[in-house]
Design a protein around this motif. Structure first.
Motif, PDB file in Angstrom:
ATOM      1  N   MET A 162      25.297  47.298  36.925  1.00 15.14           N
ATOM      2  CA  MET A 162      26.416  47.325  35.970  1.00 15.14           C
ATOM      3  C   MET A 162      26.699  48.743  35.493  1.00 15.14           C
ATOM      4  SD  MET A 162      28.052  44.769  34.660  1.00 15.14           S
ATOM      5  CE  MET A 162      29.607  45.294  34.028  1.00 15.14           C
ATOM      6  N   LEU A 178      35.460  43.324  33.683  1.00 14.89           N
ATOM      7  CA  LEU A 178      36.487  43.152  34.715  1.00 14.89           C
ATOM      8  C   LEU A 178      37.850  42.937  34.067  1.00 14.89           C
ATOM      9  CD1 LEU A 178      37.058  42.788  37.753  1.00 14.89           C
ATOM     10  CD2 LEU A 178      36.764  40.351  37.399  1.00 14.89           C
ATOM     11  N   VAL A 229      31.055  44.445  41.367  1.00 19.13           N
ATOM     12  CA  VAL A 229      29.853  44.007  40.648  1.00 19.13           C
ATOM     13  C   VAL A 229      29.839  42.489  40.535  1.00 19.13           C
ATOM     14  CG1 VAL A 229      28.737  44.007  38.403  1.00 19.13           C
ATOM     15  CG2 VAL A 229      29.566  46.127  39.358  1.00 19.13           C
ATOM     16  N   CYS A 230      30.984  41.921  40.118  1.00 20.62           N
ATOM     17  CA  CYS A 230      31.060  40.464  39.963  1.00 20.62           C
ATOM     18  C   CYS A 230      30.753  39.772  41.280  1.00 20.62           C
ATOM     19  CB  CYS A 230      32.445  40.045  39.484  1.00 20.62           C
ATOM     20  SG  CYS A 230      32.680  40.249  37.733  1.00 20.62           S
ATOM     21  N   LEU A 231      31.367  40.264  42.370  1.00 24.61           N
ATOM     22  CA  LEU A 231      31.166  39.603  43.661  1.00 24.61           C
ATOM     23  C   LEU A 231      29.713  39.724  44.101  1.00 24.61           C
ATOM     24  CD1 LEU A 231      34.439  40.555  45.560  1.00 24.61           C
ATOM     25  CD2 LEU A 231      33.851  38.414  44.432  1.00 24.61           C
ATOM     26  N   TYR A 235      38.406  46.359  31.002  1.00 28.55           N
ATOM     27  CA  TYR A 235      38.601  47.670  31.634  1.00 28.55           C
ATOM     28  C   TYR A 235      39.396  47.546  32.927  1.00 28.55           C
ATOM     29  CZ  TYR A 235      35.134  49.358  28.329  1.00 28.55           C
ATOM     30  OH  TYR A 235      34.471  49.682  27.180  1.00 28.55           O
ATOM     31  N   GLY A 236      39.121  46.466  33.686  1.00 31.16           N
ATOM     32  CA  GLY A 236      39.776  46.307  34.979  1.00 31.16           C
ATOM     33  C   GLY A 236      41.281  46.214  34.875  1.00 31.16           C
ATOM     34  N   GLY A 286      28.508  32.019  38.059  1.00 30.56           N
ATOM     35  CA  GLY A 286      27.620  32.815  38.896  1.00 30.56           C
ATOM     36  C   GLY A 286      27.651  34.296  38.626  1.00 30.56           C
ATOM     37  N   THR A 287      28.458  34.723  37.644  1.00 35.51           N
ATOM     38  CA  THR A 287      28.512  36.158  37.328  1.00 35.51           C
ATOM     39  C   THR A 287      28.192  36.353  35.850  1.00 35.51           C
ATOM     40  OG1 THR A 287      30.867  35.936  36.960  1.00 35.51           O
ATOM     41  CG2 THR A 287      30.201  36.732  39.103  1.00 35.51           C
ATOM     42  N   LEU A 298      29.023  39.725  30.777  1.00 31.08           N
ATOM     43  CA  LEU A 298      29.337  41.135  30.535  1.00 31.08           C
ATOM     44  C   LEU A 298      30.236  41.683  31.646  1.00 31.08           C
ATOM     45  CD1 LEU A 298      28.604  43.495  28.623  1.00 31.08           C
ATOM     46  CD2 LEU A 298      26.822  44.102  30.220  1.00 31.08           C
ATOM     47  N   ALA A 299      29.892  41.319  32.898  1.00 33.25           N
ATOM     48  CA  ALA A 299      30.690  41.802  34.026  1.00 33.25           C
ATOM     49  C   ALA A 299      32.104  41.222  33.975  1.00 33.25           C
ATOM     50  CB  ALA A 299      30.011  41.435  35.342  1.00 33.25           C
ATOM     51  N   LYS A 304      38.898  53.708  38.663  1.00 34.66           N
ATOM     52  CA  LYS A 304      39.286  52.469  39.363  1.00 34.66           C
ATOM     53  C   LYS A 304      38.453  51.321  38.809  1.00 34.66           C
ATOM     54  CE  LYS A 304      42.190  53.805  42.686  1.00 34.66           C
ATOM     55  NZ  LYS A 304      43.306  54.266  41.841  1.00 34.66           N
ATOM     56  N   PRO A 305      38.655  50.954  37.541  1.00 31.04           N
ATOM     57  CA  PRO A 305      37.759  49.964  36.926  1.00 31.04           C
ATOM     58  C   PRO A 305      37.795  48.611  37.609  1.00 31.04           C
ATOM     59  CG  PRO A 305      39.627  50.423  35.499  1.00 31.04           C
ATOM     60  CD  PRO A 305      39.681  51.415  36.595  1.00 31.04           C
ATOM     61  N   PHE A 306      38.991  48.151  37.987  1.00 34.71           N
ATOM     62  CA  PHE A 306      39.077  46.804  38.546  1.00 34.71           C
ATOM     63  C   PHE A 306      38.275  46.697  39.834  1.00 34.71           C
ATOM     64  CE2 PHE A 306      41.038  43.286  40.834  1.00 34.71           C
ATOM     65  CZ  PHE A 306      41.041  42.325  39.847  1.00 34.71           C
ATOM     66  N   LEU A 307      38.428  47.689  40.682  1.00 34.64           N
ATOM     67  CA  LEU A 307      37.734  47.682  41.969  1.00 34.64           C
ATOM     68  C   LEU A 307      36.225  47.575  41.776  1.00 34.64           C
ATOM     69  CD1 LEU A 307      37.461  48.214  45.006  1.00 34.64           C
ATOM     70  CD2 LEU A 307      37.565  50.635  44.481  1.00 34.64           C
ATOM     71  N   ALA A 327      22.205  42.080  33.561  1.00 31.22           N
ATOM     72  CA  ALA A 327      23.365  42.956  33.350  1.00 31.22           C
ATOM     73  C   ALA A 327      23.336  43.566  31.952  1.00 31.22           C
ATOM     74  CB  ALA A 327      24.655  42.177  33.555  1.00 31.22           C
ATOM     75  N   TRP A 360      40.405  51.590  49.139  1.00 30.02           N
ATOM     76  CA  TRP A 360      39.390  50.865  48.362  1.00 30.02           C
ATOM     77  C   TRP A 360      38.040  50.914  49.057  1.00 30.02           C
ATOM     78  CZ3 TRP A 360      40.699  45.983  45.108  1.00 30.02           C
ATOM     79  CH2 TRP A 360      41.694  46.320  44.179  1.00 30.02           C
ATOM     80  N   SER A 400      22.146  47.258  31.016  1.00 41.01           N
ATOM     81  CA  SER A 400      22.997  48.439  31.186  1.00 41.01           C
ATOM     82  C   SER A 400      23.399  49.006  29.829  1.00 41.01           C
ATOM     83  CB  SER A 400      24.237  48.080  31.996  1.00 41.01           C
ATOM     84  OG  SER A 400      25.035  47.171  31.277  1.00 41.01           O
ATOM     85  N   ASN A 437      29.794  51.413  35.891  1.00 43.83           N
ATOM     86  CA  ASN A 437      30.420  52.103  34.755  1.00 43.83           C
ATOM     87  C   ASN A 437      30.579  53.584  35.042  1.00 43.83           C
ATOM     88  OD1 ASN A 437      31.293  50.767  32.461  1.00 43.83           O
ATOM     89  ND2 ASN A 437      29.207  50.115  31.980  1.00 43.83           N
ATOM     90  N   GLN A 484      43.571  49.313  35.406  1.00 42.93           N
ATOM     91  CA  GLN A 484      43.984  49.823  36.712  1.00 42.93           C
ATOM     92  C   GLN A 484      45.407  49.383  37.054  1.00 42.93           C
ATOM     93  OE1 GLN A 484      40.859  49.262  39.583  1.00 42.93           O
ATOM     94  NE2 GLN A 484      42.212  49.762  41.291  1.00 42.93           N
ATOM     95  N   PHE A 499      34.361  46.835  38.993  1.00 43.38           N
ATOM     96  CA  PHE A 499      33.821  45.666  38.288  1.00 43.38           C
ATOM     97  C   PHE A 499      33.976  44.405  39.129  1.00 43.38           C
ATOM     98  CE2 PHE A 499      34.501  48.355  34.408  1.00 43.38           C
ATOM     99  CZ  PHE A 499      33.166  48.636  34.282  1.00 43.38           C
ATOM    100  N   LEU A 500      35.036  44.364  39.949  1.00 43.26           N
ATOM    101  CA  LEU A 500      35.165  43.225  40.856  1.00 43.26           C
ATOM    102  C   LEU A 500      34.015  43.232  41.865  1.00 43.26           C
ATOM    103  CD1 LEU A 500      36.992  40.832  41.514  1.00 43.26           C
ATOM    104  CD2 LEU A 500      38.037  42.225  43.279  1.00 43.26           C
ATOM    105  N   TYR A 516      27.002  39.942  42.132  1.00 45.56           N
ATOM    106  CA  TYR A 516      26.225  38.971  41.351  1.00 45.56           C
ATOM    107  C   TYR A 516      26.476  37.560  41.855  1.00 45.56           C
ATOM    108  CZ  TYR A 516      24.220  41.827  37.646  1.00 45.56           C
ATOM    109  OH  TYR A 516      23.463  42.708  36.939  1.00 45.56           O
TER     110      TYR A 516
END
Lengths: 237, 249
Positions: free
Chosen positions: A188, B70, A208-210, B73-74, B61-62, B65-66, A200-203, A177, A3, A180, A192, B77, A205-206, A212
C-alpha cells in the motif's frame, strides 16, 4: 500502453518496488499467523479454564480486541509500547538514547493481538464442540494431557475451526494494508510513493486492489481445498 | 491521565459525532441497497448474477483502506472528465468519498448476509403462501422478508460493528472522526492516554449498540417467547398419560 510502462520492472517502472512491498505484506501476514494462532490457543485454553481469573482475563481481552478498531490497536502498540520500552530502558540505563519500535514489529504485535483475540473465540467454539467422552476415554487409557491435546483434540478441532480460521486469515491479509499508515514499506505504501512521483493514483491503487483481490481468491481456494481434505472422513448426505 | 480528557473532550465528542454519522449513513444506504441486490443475486438470470458476484467478491477481497484510496485519490486522475460530468464536487470531498466507499463495502457484506437469510427461509412457508394465492409482493412482505431479517439480524449486527470499527480508517484521508482527533491530539501532546480515552469511546459505542441490537432481536423474535403474564390462563393439563408399568420379569 503507457499504463504498462508505469508498472514495468526496471528503472522507469514501479513494478519492482510494488513487488518488494508485496513481499513485505506477505511476510508480515505469514509471520503474524503462527504468533496469532499461539495466542488464540492460549486465549481459548484460558476461557475454558475452571478457575475464574484466566476466564476473566480471556473475556476482557477478546472483548477489548473485538471492540477496538484495528487502526487504534495498531497505534496503541506502535506509540504505547514504544514509549513503555523507552521508559524501561531509561530506568535501567539513564544514558541510553531514544529507542524506536520498528513498524514491522509493531505491525506483527498488533495484528497478532487482533488475530489472537478473534481466533480465540473460534478455537474455543471448536474445543467445546468436541465429544467429552473421547477425552475421558483417553484419560482412562492413561494418556497425558499433552498427548490428549496433540493426538485427539487438535486434529478434530482443526476441522471444526477451519472455516472460521480461514475467514480470519483473509481478514489478516487485508488488515496488513493498515501498517502502511505507520510508515512500513508494504504494498500500500509503495503504491502511495509511486503515486507521489507519477501522479497516477487510479492506476496504482487499482493495481493494489487487484493484487489483494488475487491473493484473497487464491487463499480462498486453498482454504476450500483444506476444508475438503479435513472433512474427508465425514459422511455427508 | 485526566488532563487530556479535560482539555480535549470537546474534540473527542466532535469526533464521536463524525464517527457515528459516517457509520450510520453508510450502513443505512447499504441496508437499502443490499436487499434488492440480494434478491437479484438469487435470480436465475446470469446477467444479474455475475455482476453482483464480482462486486461482492471485489469489495470483500480487498482492504477497505485500498478501496478508500482508490475512490478518493484515484478519482483525481480523472478530474477533467469528472468535472465535465458535474460530479467532481462529490469526489473532491473526503466525507462523501468515505461515505461512498463505506456504503459500497457494507452493501457487499450485507448482501451476502441477506442472501444467506433468503436461502434459509423454509420452503414450506413459501409454498403455503403460494397455495393461498399470494402475489409476489405480498409473499415477500408478509412471509419471506420478516423471516429473512429474523435469521440475518445477528450477522447484520456484527457487520454494523465491523463498519463502526472500519470507519476509523476515514482518519487517514483527513476526516476528523474519533481516530482523527485522537491522532492529532497525540501529535500535539505526546500523551499516550488519549488513545486510552479513544478506546473507551469505541468500546462504549459498541457495547451500547450490542445492547440496543439485542432489544431489536428480541422484538423481532417475540413470538418465540412465552408471554410472561399468563397467570389468568388455566394450568395446562398433563399431556402424557401416566405410563403403564411393564411387568416383564
Amino acid at each position: 500502453m503507457e499504463w504498462f510502462e508505469y508498472l514495468s520492472f526496471g528503472k522507469n517502472g514501479w513494478g519492482d518496488e510494488l513487488a518488494s512491498g508485496l513481499g513485505i505484506t506477505l511476510s508480515l501476514a505469514l509471520i503474524t499467523l503462527p504468533i496469532g494462532l499461539f495466542l488464540g490457543f492460549s486465549v481459548a485454553a484460558a476461557s475454558v479454564a475452571k478457575k475464574t481469573y484466566p476466564r476473566l482475563i480471556a473475556f476482557t481481552f477478546t472483548t477489548m480486541i473485538r471492540g477496538l478498531p484495528e487502526l487504534l490497536t495498531l497505534f496503541i502498540i506502535y506509540h504505547g509500547v514504544g514509549l513503555l520500552l523507552n521508559k524501561i530502558i531509561k530506568w535501567l540505563n539513564p544514558d541510553a538514547g531514544f529507542f524506536e519500535l520498528s513498524p514491522f514489529v509493531a505491525g506483527i504485535i498488533a495484528l497478532g493481538l487482533v488475530f489472537g483475540g478473534y481466533s480465540g473465540e473460534v478455537l474455543r467454539g471448536a474445543w467445546q464442540a468436541l465429544d467429552k467422552g473421547q477425552r475421558e476415554a483417553a484419560l482412562a487409557t492413561g494418556m497425558s494431557q499433552l498427548q490428549i491435546f496433540r493426538l485427539i483434540e487438535l486434529p478434530q478441532m482443526l476441522r471444526l475451526a477451519l472455516p472460521g480460521l480461514g475467514n480470519l486469515w483473509i481478514n489478516l491479509l487485508k488488515d496488513t494494508a493498515l501498517v502502511s499508515v505507520i510508515a512500513l514499506n508494504d504494498l500500500m505504501r509503495m503504491a502511495n510513493i509511486a503515486v507521489g512521483s507519477t501522479k497516477k493514483p487510479f492506476l496504482f491503487f487499482l493495481t493494489v486492489c487487484l493484487t489483494y483481490w488475487a491473493i484473497c481468491i487464491f487463499f480462498e481456494w486453498c482454504i476450500a481445498r483444506l476444508e475438503k481434505r479435513a472433512n474427508r472422513g465425514i459422511r455427508t448426505s | 491521565m485526566f488532563e487530556v480528557l479535560i482539555d480535549y473532550w470537546p474534540k473527542l465528542l466532535d469526533g464521536m459525532s463524525m464517527t457515528l454519522k459516517l457509520t450510520f449513513i453508510s450502513v443505512v444506504i447499504a441496508g437499502l441497497l443490499s436487499l434488492p441486490l440480494a434478491i437479484l443475486r438469487r435470480s436465475k438470470n446470469k446477467a444479474f448474477q455475475w455482476p453482483i458476484r464480482l462486486f461482492v467478491s471485489f469489495f470483500r477481497g480487498t482492504p477497505l483502506l485500498a478501496q478508500l484510496f482508490l475512490i478518493y485519490y484515484g478519482s483525481g486522475q480523472f478530474r477533467e472528465e469528472l468535472t465535465d460530468l458535474g460530479v467532481w464536487w462529490f469526489f473532491r470531498d473526503p466525507f462523501y468519498c468515505a461515505l461512498f466507499t463505506f456504503a459500497l463495502n457494507s452493501t457487499a457484506y450485507q448482501l451476502e448476509i441477506l442472501r444467506g437469510g433468503l436461502q434459509a427461509v423454509p420452503y414450506g412457508e413459501i409454498e403455503a403462501g403460494v397455495a393461498l394465492g399470494m402475489k409476489r409482493t405480498l409473499l415477500y412482505r408478509t412471509i419471506i422478508l420478516p423471516h429473512t431479517y429474523r435469521i440475518a439480524l445477528p450477522a447484520l449486527g456484527n457487520e454494523i460493528i465491523l463498519m463502526l470499527k472500519g470507519s476509523a480508517i476515514a482518519s487517514v484521508i483527513t476526516l476528523m472522526d474519533v481516530m482523527g482527533h485522537t491522532r492529532r491530539v497525540f501529535s500535539q501532546t505526546f500523551d499516550i492516554s488519549v488513545y486510552f480515552w479513544a478506546a473507551i469511546i469505541y468500546l462504549m459505542i459498541t457495547t451500547l449498540f450490542v445492547f440496543a441490537w439485542r432489544l431489536l432481536e428480541k422484538r423481532l423474535t417475540r413470538h418465540m417467547y412465552y408471554p410472561v403474564n399468563n397467570k389468568h390462563l388455566p394450568a395446562p393439563k398433563a399431556l402424557n398419560p401416566p405410563k403403564e408399568t411393564c411387568h416383564v420379569n
